[in-house]
Design a protein around this motif. Structure first.
Motif, PDB file in Angstrom:
ATOM      1  N   UNK A   2     -40.940 -37.212   8.639  1.00 24.43           N
ATOM      2  CA  UNK A   2     -41.227 -38.088   9.777  1.00 24.43           C
ATOM      3  C   UNK A   2     -41.529 -39.507   9.299  1.00 24.43           C
ATOM      4  N   UNK A   3     -42.357 -39.610   8.284  1.00 26.15           N
ATOM      5  CA  UNK A   3     -42.688 -40.932   7.768  1.00 26.15           C
ATOM      6  C   UNK A   3     -41.459 -41.579   7.116  1.00 26.15           C
ATOM      7  N   UNK A   4     -40.686 -40.785   6.388  1.00 24.09           N
ATOM      8  CA  UNK A   4     -39.502 -41.334   5.722  1.00 24.09           C
ATOM      9  C   UNK A   4     -38.487 -41.848   6.742  1.00 24.09           C
ATOM     10  N   UNK A   5     -38.290 -41.117   7.834  1.00 28.54           N
ATOM     11  CA  UNK A   5     -37.385 -41.613   8.878  1.00 28.54           C
ATOM     12  C   UNK A   5     -37.911 -42.922   9.468  1.00 28.54           C
ATOM     13  N   UNK A   6     -39.221 -42.975   9.691  1.00 29.18           N
ATOM     14  CA  UNK A   6     -39.798 -44.191  10.274  1.00 29.18           C
ATOM     15  C   UNK A   6     -39.654 -45.382   9.336  1.00 29.18           C
ATOM     16  N   UNK A   7     -39.835 -45.158   8.041  1.00 28.88           N
ATOM     17  CA  UNK A   7     -39.821 -46.271   7.083  1.00 28.88           C
ATOM     18  C   UNK A   7     -38.412 -46.618   6.590  1.00 28.88           C
ATOM     19  N   UNK A   8     -37.563 -45.608   6.474  1.00 31.65           N
ATOM     20  CA  UNK A   8     -36.282 -45.830   5.789  1.00 31.65           C
ATOM     21  C   UNK A   8     -35.060 -45.482   6.631  1.00 31.65           C
ATOM     22  N   UNK A   9     -35.268 -45.017   7.850  1.00 30.68           N
ATOM     23  CA  UNK A   9     -34.136 -44.639   8.686  1.00 30.68           C
ATOM     24  C   UNK A   9     -33.159 -45.773   8.923  1.00 30.68           C
ATOM     25  N   UNK A  10     -33.667 -47.001   8.935  1.00 40.34           N
ATOM     26  CA  UNK A  10     -32.794 -48.147   9.148  1.00 40.34           C
ATOM     27  C   UNK A  10     -31.753 -48.308   8.054  1.00 40.34           C
ATOM     28  N   UNK A  11     -32.073 -47.881   6.847  1.00 39.40           N
ATOM     29  CA  UNK A  11     -31.097 -47.966   5.749  1.00 39.40           C
ATOM     30  C   UNK A  11     -29.934 -47.008   5.992  1.00 39.40           C
ATOM     31  N   UNK A  29     -31.699 -44.962  15.125  1.00 39.50           N
ATOM     32  CA  UNK A  29     -32.245 -44.061  14.107  1.00 39.50           C
ATOM     33  C   UNK A  29     -32.503 -42.687  14.701  1.00 39.50           C
ATOM     34  N   UNK A  30     -33.034 -42.627  15.931  1.00 40.70           N
ATOM     35  CA  UNK A  30     -33.304 -41.332  16.553  1.00 40.70           C
ATOM     36  C   UNK A  30     -32.017 -40.534  16.744  1.00 40.70           C
ATOM     37  N   UNK A  31     -30.956 -41.212  17.162  1.00 37.78           N
ATOM     38  CA  UNK A  31     -29.675 -40.525  17.325  1.00 37.78           C
ATOM     39  C   UNK A  31     -29.148 -40.032  15.982  1.00 37.78           C
ATOM     40  N   UNK A  32     -29.323 -40.855  14.962  1.00 28.45           N
ATOM     41  CA  UNK A  32     -28.861 -40.478  13.631  1.00 28.45           C
ATOM     42  C   UNK A  32     -29.602 -39.243  13.130  1.00 28.45           C
ATOM     43  N   UNK A  33     -30.901 -39.210  13.358  1.00 26.98           N
ATOM     44  CA  UNK A  33     -31.681 -38.053  12.917  1.00 26.98           C
ATOM     45  C   UNK A  33     -31.259 -36.793  13.652  1.00 26.98           C
ATOM     46  N   UNK A  34     -31.033 -36.911  14.943  1.00 25.54           N
ATOM     47  CA  UNK A  34     -30.651 -35.738  15.735  1.00 25.54           C
ATOM     48  C   UNK A  34     -29.247 -35.242  15.373  1.00 25.54           C
ATOM     49  N   UNK A  72     -26.857 -37.458   8.322  1.00 27.72           N
ATOM     50  CA  UNK A  72     -27.875 -37.813   7.334  1.00 27.72           C
ATOM     51  C   UNK A  72     -29.097 -36.946   7.618  1.00 27.72           C
ATOM     52  N   UNK A  73     -29.667 -36.348   6.559  1.00 27.18           N
ATOM     53  CA  UNK A  73     -30.828 -35.479   6.745  1.00 27.18           C
ATOM     54  C   UNK A  73     -31.903 -35.829   5.730  1.00 27.18           C
ATOM     55  N   UNK A  74     -33.118 -36.047   6.218  1.00 27.37           N
ATOM     56  CA  UNK A  74     -34.276 -36.198   5.342  1.00 27.37           C
ATOM     57  C   UNK A  74     -35.046 -34.887   5.414  1.00 27.37           C
ATOM     58  N   UNK A  75     -35.180 -34.237   4.268  1.00 31.13           N
ATOM     59  CA  UNK A  75     -35.730 -32.885   4.231  1.00 31.13           C
ATOM     60  C   UNK A  75     -36.853 -32.785   3.201  1.00 31.13           C
TER      61      UNK A  75
END
Length: 329
Positions: free
Chosen positions: A231-240, A267-272, A276-279
């Motif tokens: 969650x934190x990684x998406x918030x901080x680095x999702x823009x990349x 970013x929310x669409x990308x995560x869903x 790209x997956x942050x795990x």
């Protein structure tokens, strides 16, 4: 054991020459670290004239990786064939094949960006014929024998290390690419999971009386980043990730198929979406993938964060994948 890949395209939209130099050096150091820990492949690629500094010279980068490693393969996926002089490309690949002891894998595509052809003053409409000439030429060149090229007799040296020649695949998502591969008896690398195109390629092998095989992405080939707190990684680095995804998507026409093509605009669409997956390390193991593709420097990712991801994978995921392989064996 699943295939384990570290992907580098060295994108950084905000780079200075100094920061980009640091990124290139970090990528080579990451490749050496991955090699020491038994990862399978470094994957890199080629694009030209991109404002965000997308890597334009994958073979130069491959040479640096080979100089820093002993075992890991480097896959160039893909080289844009018609933009290269065929004789010079044959020489460059032969030298890298000799330097690496046969660790270079080249996927030859024709690209999909007319502006790249314009940059090098290459006729976009002739790209198919140019690709045919390139592939036919490098195969003749690697024999070390004389042959006729554009009306004159030439010979290319040195011969490569690999017998009969360095691993060369034809990439693409079209029937034309599949036919080209089959006609020349070269392996085919579909750019996405396209079983119907693989079947077409096999039919053409029979038609031409040639032999070949397919290296096709799995139905799921996500780009992975490992973090203790996704969650934190998406918030901080999702823009990349979003920057890279949007850049890549902007180049794709409707008939281009790619395993990593994204339709996300936020970013929310990308995560869903899941391209790209942050795990977490646990979450990564649970994916049960055939191919684990790490993308530690995606879209200008801070180098320190890229290292954290790679360390977590190598220290907390890779040993468990090896243990699972032993259990299943």
């Amino acid at each position: 054991m699943p295939v384990t890949v570290v992907r580098f395209n060295l994108v950084d939209p905000d780079a200075t020459p100094a920061s980009l130099s640091a990124r290139y050096k970090a990528a080579v150091e990451m490749a050496a670290y991955a090699d020491d820990r038994g990862l399978t492949t470094v994957q890199t690629e080629e694009h030209h004239g991109v404002a965000n500094n997308w890597l334009p010279s994958p073979f130069a980068f491959a040479g640096a990786v080979f100089g820093a490693t002993r075992h890991i393969a480097v896959t160039v996926s893909a080289v844009i064939g018609p933009l290269h002089d065929p004789l010079r490309l044959a020489e460059d690949i032969a030298v890298l094949d000799l330097l690496s002891g046969g660790r270079l894998v080249t996927v030859a595509g024709i690209g999909y960006r007319p502006e790249e052809y314009a940059l090098f003053d290459v006729d976009w409409k002739r790209r198919g014929k140019l690709q045919d000439e390139l592939l036919e030429t490098v195969l003749k060149a690697w024999t070390g024998e004389e042959f006729t090229y554009r009306g004159r007799t030439v010979r290319v040296t040195p011969r490569p290390f690999s017998d009969p020649h360095p691993l060369l695949l034809v990439g693409g998502s079209s029937r034309a690419a599949a036919r080209r591969a089959a006609r020349l008896g070269l392996p085919f690398f579909p750019s996405a999971h396209l079983p119907e195109l693989e079947a077409y390629y096999k039919e053409r092998l029979t038609e031409y009386g040639t032999e070949g095989w397919t290296m096709m992405p799995s139905a799921e080939t996500p780009l992975l980043h490992i973090a203790e707190d996704p969650d934190r990684a998406w918030a901080e680095y999702g823009g990349h990730f979003l920057h890279e995804a949007r850049t890549y998507a902007s180049w794709q026409s409707g008939d281009i198929r790619s395993a990593v093509k994204s339709a996300a605009t936020t970013v929310d669409e990308l995560r869903a979406e899941g391209v790209y997956r942050i795990l977490t390390p646990d979450g990564c193991v649970e994916q049960g993938l055939d191919n684990f593709v790490l993308h530690p420097l995606s879209g200008g990712m801070p180098i320190d964060e890229g290292w954290r991801s790679l360390h977590l994978f190598c220290e907390n995921v890779l040993p468990r994948l090896k243990a699972l392989e032993g259990t299943e064996g």
